[in-house]
Write a protein that holds these residues in place. Sequence first.
Motif, PDB file in Angstrom:
ATOM      1  N   GLY A   1       0.783  -1.229   0.000  1.00 20.76           N
ATOM      2  CA  GLY A   1       0.000   0.000   0.000  1.00 20.76           C
ATOM      3  C   GLY A   1       0.811   1.272   0.000  1.00 20.76           C
ATOM      4  N   GLY A   2       2.122   1.156   0.177  1.00 15.30           N
ATOM      5  CA  GLY A   2       2.963   2.346   0.153  1.00 15.30           C
ATOM      6  C   GLY A   2       3.136   2.876  -1.257  1.00 15.30           C
ATOM      7  N   GLY A   3       3.823   3.987  -1.370  1.00 17.13           N
ATOM      8  CA  GLY A   3       4.084   4.556  -2.678  1.00 17.13           C
ATOM      9  C   GLY A   3       4.490   6.007  -2.550  1.00 17.13           C
ATOM     10  N   SER A   4       4.566   6.660  -3.690  1.00 17.33           N
ATOM     11  CA  SER A   4       4.907   8.072  -3.735  1.00 17.33           C
ATOM     12  C   SER A   4       3.617   8.867  -3.954  1.00 17.33           C
ATOM     13  CB  SER A   4       5.893   8.332  -4.867  1.00 17.33           C
ATOM     14  OG  SER A   4       6.260   9.686  -4.911  1.00 17.33           O
ATOM     15  N   VAL A   5       3.318   9.766  -3.030  1.00 15.47           N
ATOM     16  CA  VAL A   5       2.063  10.515  -3.085  1.00 15.47           C
ATOM     17  C   VAL A   5       2.326  11.996  -2.872  1.00 15.47           C
ATOM     18  CG1 VAL A   5       0.723   8.535  -2.270  1.00 15.47           C
ATOM     19  CG2 VAL A   5       1.622  10.185  -0.622  1.00 15.47           C
ATOM     20  N   GLN A   6       1.323  12.783  -3.177  1.00 16.88           N
ATOM     21  CA  GLN A   6       1.413  14.227  -2.982  1.00 16.88           C
ATOM     22  C   GLN A   6       0.993  14.606  -1.566  1.00 16.88           C
ATOM     23  OE1 GLN A   6       2.525  16.532  -5.322  1.00 16.88           O
ATOM     24  NE2 GLN A   6       3.132  14.684  -6.423  1.00 16.88           N
ATOM     25  N   THR A   7       1.478  15.717  -1.097  1.00 17.72           N
ATOM     26  CA  THR A   7       1.066  16.238   0.203  1.00 17.72           C
ATOM     27  C   THR A   7      -0.445  16.382   0.270  1.00 17.72           C
ATOM     28  OG1 THR A   7       3.155  17.407   0.509  1.00 17.72           O
ATOM     29  CG2 THR A   7       1.274  18.185   1.777  1.00 17.72           C
ATOM     30  N   GLY A   8      -0.986  15.964   1.405  1.00 16.74           N
ATOM     31  CA  GLY A   8      -2.417  16.121   1.609  1.00 16.74           C
ATOM     32  C   GLY A   8      -3.245  14.915   1.216  1.00 16.74           C
ATOM     33  N   VAL A   9      -2.608  13.976   0.545  1.00 15.93           N
ATOM     34  CA  VAL A   9      -3.315  12.778   0.097  1.00 15.93           C
ATOM     35  C   VAL A   9      -3.452  11.794   1.256  1.00 15.93           C
ATOM     36  CG1 VAL A   9      -3.088  10.755  -1.405  1.00 15.93           C
ATOM     37  CG2 VAL A   9      -2.624  13.028  -2.294  1.00 15.93           C
ATOM     38  N   SER A  10      -4.498  10.984   1.207  1.00 22.86           N
ATOM     39  CA  SER A  10      -4.680   9.916   2.194  1.00 22.86           C
ATOM     40  C   SER A  10      -4.209   8.597   1.605  1.00 22.86           C
ATOM     41  CB  SER A  10      -6.153   9.824   2.597  1.00 22.86           C
ATOM     42  OG  SER A  10      -6.580  11.020   3.208  1.00 22.86           O
ATOM     43  N   LEU A  11      -3.801   7.705   2.472  1.00 19.29           N
ATOM     44  CA  LEU A  11      -3.243   6.435   2.039  1.00 19.29           C
ATOM     45  C   LEU A  11      -3.671   5.344   3.006  1.00 19.29           C
ATOM     46  CD1 LEU A  11      -1.245   5.754  -0.308  1.00 19.29           C
ATOM     47  CD2 LEU A  11       0.586   5.783   1.400  1.00 19.29           C
ATOM     48  N   ARG A  12      -3.845   4.137   2.494  1.00 19.93           N
ATOM     49  CA  ARG A  12      -4.134   3.011   3.362  1.00 19.93           C
ATOM     50  C   ARG A  12      -3.044   1.952   3.182  1.00 19.93           C
ATOM     51  NH1 ARG A  12      -9.287  -1.057   3.099  1.00 19.93           N
ATOM     52  NH2 ARG A  12      -7.971  -1.997   1.481  1.00 19.93           N
ATOM     53  N   LEU A  13      -2.382   1.646   4.275  1.00 19.28           N
ATOM     54  CA  LEU A  13      -1.380   0.590   4.278  1.00 19.28           C
ATOM     55  C   LEU A  13      -2.025  -0.709   4.752  1.00 19.28           C
ATOM     56  CD1 LEU A  13       1.613   2.538   5.860  1.00 19.28           C
ATOM     57  CD2 LEU A  13       0.921   2.394   3.461  1.00 19.28           C
TER      58      LEU A  13
END
Length: 140
Positions: A8-20
């Motif tokens: 679930g990791g990766g490279s994202v932009q500031t402010g984005v939500s992520l689920r690991l």
Amino acid sequence: QVQLLESGGGSVQTGVSLRLNCLASVPPYVTYCMAWFRQVPGKEREGVALILSGGGVRYYAAYLKDRFTISQDNSKGAVNNTVYLEIARLNPEESAMYYCAASTIPLACLATAKVLGVPDRRIGLGFHYWGQGTQVTVDS
């Protein structure tokens, strides 16, 4: 044999939500708790969230609890269960390798729950099962 596999990791932009995600090949009644940790190269490991097996009680680093959510899904059976870490509004300072870990030791779980959010070289003691980690990179 306990096996943990993060994704679930990766490279994202500031402010984005992520689920690991952490797929755990271990019955939940074997482990007392599972937790998410993160570490940046050259810095101490930090515990961010912890959940007691069964999913009833959760702990967070105080300064993260409004954006981090840990949960556990046992619906697919006792052997394979998944622990999630949802992170809202990511910022660049949170770029790190995120690890999930499991402990069979109640004292280790409860002691870790008390020091979540405090980077320290001793963080994670008593957690004998670790995944390989998933990298989160937050671009500014």
